[in-house]
Scaffold this active site. Structure first.
Site: not given
Ligand code: GLC
Length: 536
Positions: A25, A29, A33, A103, A205, A274, A336-337
């Site tokens: 950051d 904030d 970023d 992404d 995604d 994904e 991140h999931d």
């Molecule tokens: C993918 C992303 C996840 C998001 C989902 C909906 O699984 O990795 O973070 O919530 O798509 O876009």
């Protein structure tokens, strides 16, 4: 199992995932970023030694799903900076030899995207068919039985027009209708926009969901509903055969591939989708028989197998045998999931996991912070952010999204010292677990990652070599990497709490070990619990 005929950066290199909200950051904030990312690029190229970075969404978004709800695909959200910042980020990354993957969120937009505003103005809107609208079922309920990944029906009723719209995620994330050629064209234009700005690839995604059953039939019930890994009882009570992965998805990916390969600058670009699929034949189908679909469908096998050596052998064999000739594998241990590696496996085992990820045949992706052994944080209810966790307790993903720990300074060096607070709390273990202190400690996670990444760079056999599983027993997990006629080396991992004998065939000197004291020495007869070695 030959190496690719034209190996390029995404075959040989290592990808590092940045979740921009939580990496650095610069403006204070409390949210990361683009300037912050620019200021830390040397960390990626020099300190760590990775080859590319993947940025989770930084596009204009109301942040209902933290950027995976895009309101303008071709604008930077002011929270993250400006388009000039993005251009600088790409230029600065390229100057350091780092490729930039962004992404691409094709399955849905934000409900505040201008396309959706227009679509919901009424049944006669010229953009009505850009989303999936249907009349209610005869009983007035939703048109079919599909459920949202985040809980509840996948349909929301729109009073004004008397129809439902589809959303496989939040109601704030309406699904686009990829069967409409205008939608497909508009989304191809998004790809072109970012390629024109110099990006090198796209992480797609929810790629497997863009094509649904054209008749929108009910999903059949699942034979044995199972409240399994990351799947709620509600979601697993159905077989997801109609709400995703319709066979028509393959021509859609072929077209995406033509757009990406067809950019006039002719650079080597990359798409990774994904795809949550563990039937290896179906998984491999996303490469395309002629390797003309995705460059890679993500291989999430290790998220399923954990560090069970028998299961990892099953995954290696499954992946390697199912891929069409010339296709290149990839491996993922976190993102991140997902709960973090240390949280899933424990401290010692997570070091073996690093050896595994960085020595298997295929492109590895490292999730930010895993290289310093960050752990999930239990976020108190009042500070929880993830909409999934707020709707379905236990499913929240905030734990793995806490700010990156750079130093023992205020906010772990993530935000400037005078920042009032960070968007998610910093993990309290930061004074001892942070980049600066781990750099000074040769036995740290970061030092192990650096040694492994340096070895990968200096030994092409680790980048491109074949893989041969060895040994009769599942544990230790032992494999050879072989670059025909040039080089070979061994990897041996004790994925258990007990000491185990090293197979006799493993010969050479220890190049990298989870126990640094072994490095440069001969191969030991036994490995301690969770000990792993690269030998050559
Ligand atoms: C993918 C992303 C996840 C998001 C989902 C909906 O699984 O990795 O973070 O919530 O798509 O876009």
């Amino acid at each position: 199992m030959a190496p690719p005929s034209h190996p390029t950066w995404w075959h040989t290199g290592v990808i590092y995932q940045i979740y921009p909200r939580s990496w650095a950051d610069a403006d204070g904030d409390g949210v990361g970023d683009l300037q912050g990312i620019i200021s830390r690029l040397d960390y990626l190229s020099e300190t760590l030694g990775v080859d590319s970075l993947w940025l989770s969404p930084f596009y204009r978004s109301p942040q209902a799903d933290f950027g995976y709800d895009v309101a303008d695909h071709c604008e930077v959200d002011p929270m993250f900076g400006t388009m000039e910042d993005f251009d600088r980020l790409v230029a600065e990354a390229h100057r350091r030899g780092l490729r930039v993957i962004v992404d691409f969120v094709p399955n849905h937009t934000s409900d505040r995207h201008p396309w959706f505003f227009e679509s919901r103005t009424g049944r006669n809107s010229p953009r009505r068919d850009w989303y999936v609208w249907r009349d209610p079922a005869p009983d007035g309920g939703p048109p079919n039985n599909w459920v949202s990944h985040f809980g509840g029906s996948a349909w929301t009723f729109d009073e004004a027009s008397g129809q439902y719209y589809l959303h496989l995620f939040l109601a704030e994330q309406p699904d686009l209708n990829w069967r409409n050629p205008e939608v497909e064209r508009a989304m191809h234009d998004v790809l072109r926009f970012w390629m024109d700005r110099g990006v090198d690839g796209f992480r797609i995604d929810v790629a497997h969901a863009i094509a649904k059953d054209p008749l929108l039939r009910d999903n059949p019930p699942a034979p044995v509903p199972d409240d399994g890994y990351k799947i709620s009882a509600e979601f697993s009570s159905q077989r997801h055969v109609h709400d995703m992965a319709d066979p028509d998805i393959h021509p859609m990916f072929r077209k995406i591939r033509r757009v990406v390969d067809g950019h006039p600058d002719g650079r080597d670009r990359y798409t990774v989708g994904e795809i949550h699929e563990f039937d290896w034949e179906r998984w491999a189908s996303y490469y395309g028989e002629a390797l003309d679909e995705l460059h890679q469908p993500y291989n999430f096998a290790l998220l399923l197998t954990g560090l069970d050596p028998a299961k990892i052998r099953w995954a290696i064999e499954g992946v390697e045998t199912a891929m069409p000739p010339g296709a290149w594998p990839n491996w993922v241990l976190g993102n991140h999931d997902e709960p973090r590696i240390v949280t899933r496996f424990g401290w010692e085992a997570s070091k073996a996991a690093a050896v595994l990820l960085l020595t298997l045949r295929g492109t590895p992706t490292i999730y930010q912070g895993d290289e310093i052994g960050m752990e999930d944080l239990d976020i108190p209810p009042e500070r929880q952010q993830d909409p999934w966790g707020r709707r379905m307790p236990g499913f929240g993903r905030d734990g793995c999204r806490t700010p990156m720990q750079w130093s023992e300074g205020e906010h772990a060096g993530f935000s400037p010292p005078d920042t009032p607070s960070t968007w998610l709390p910093v993990h309290p273990d930061y004074p001892r677990r942070n980049v600066a202190s781990e750099l000074a400690d040769p036995d740290s996670h970061l030092s192990l990652y650096r040694r492994l990444l340096a070895l990968r760079r200096s030994r092409p056999v680790l980048q491109l070599g074949d893989i041969e599983l060895a040994g009769e027993e599942p544990n230790p997990l032992a494999y050879r990497r072989i670059l025909a006629g040039e080089d070979d080396l061994w990897v041996v991992l004790n994925l258990s709490d007990d000491a185990v004998a090293v197979p006799a065939a493993v010969a050479g000197r220890v190049l990298v070990g989870t126990d640094r004291g072994r490095e440069g020495g001969p191969v030991p007869d036994t490995l301690g619990p969770w000990e792993a070695l690269v030998v050559g």
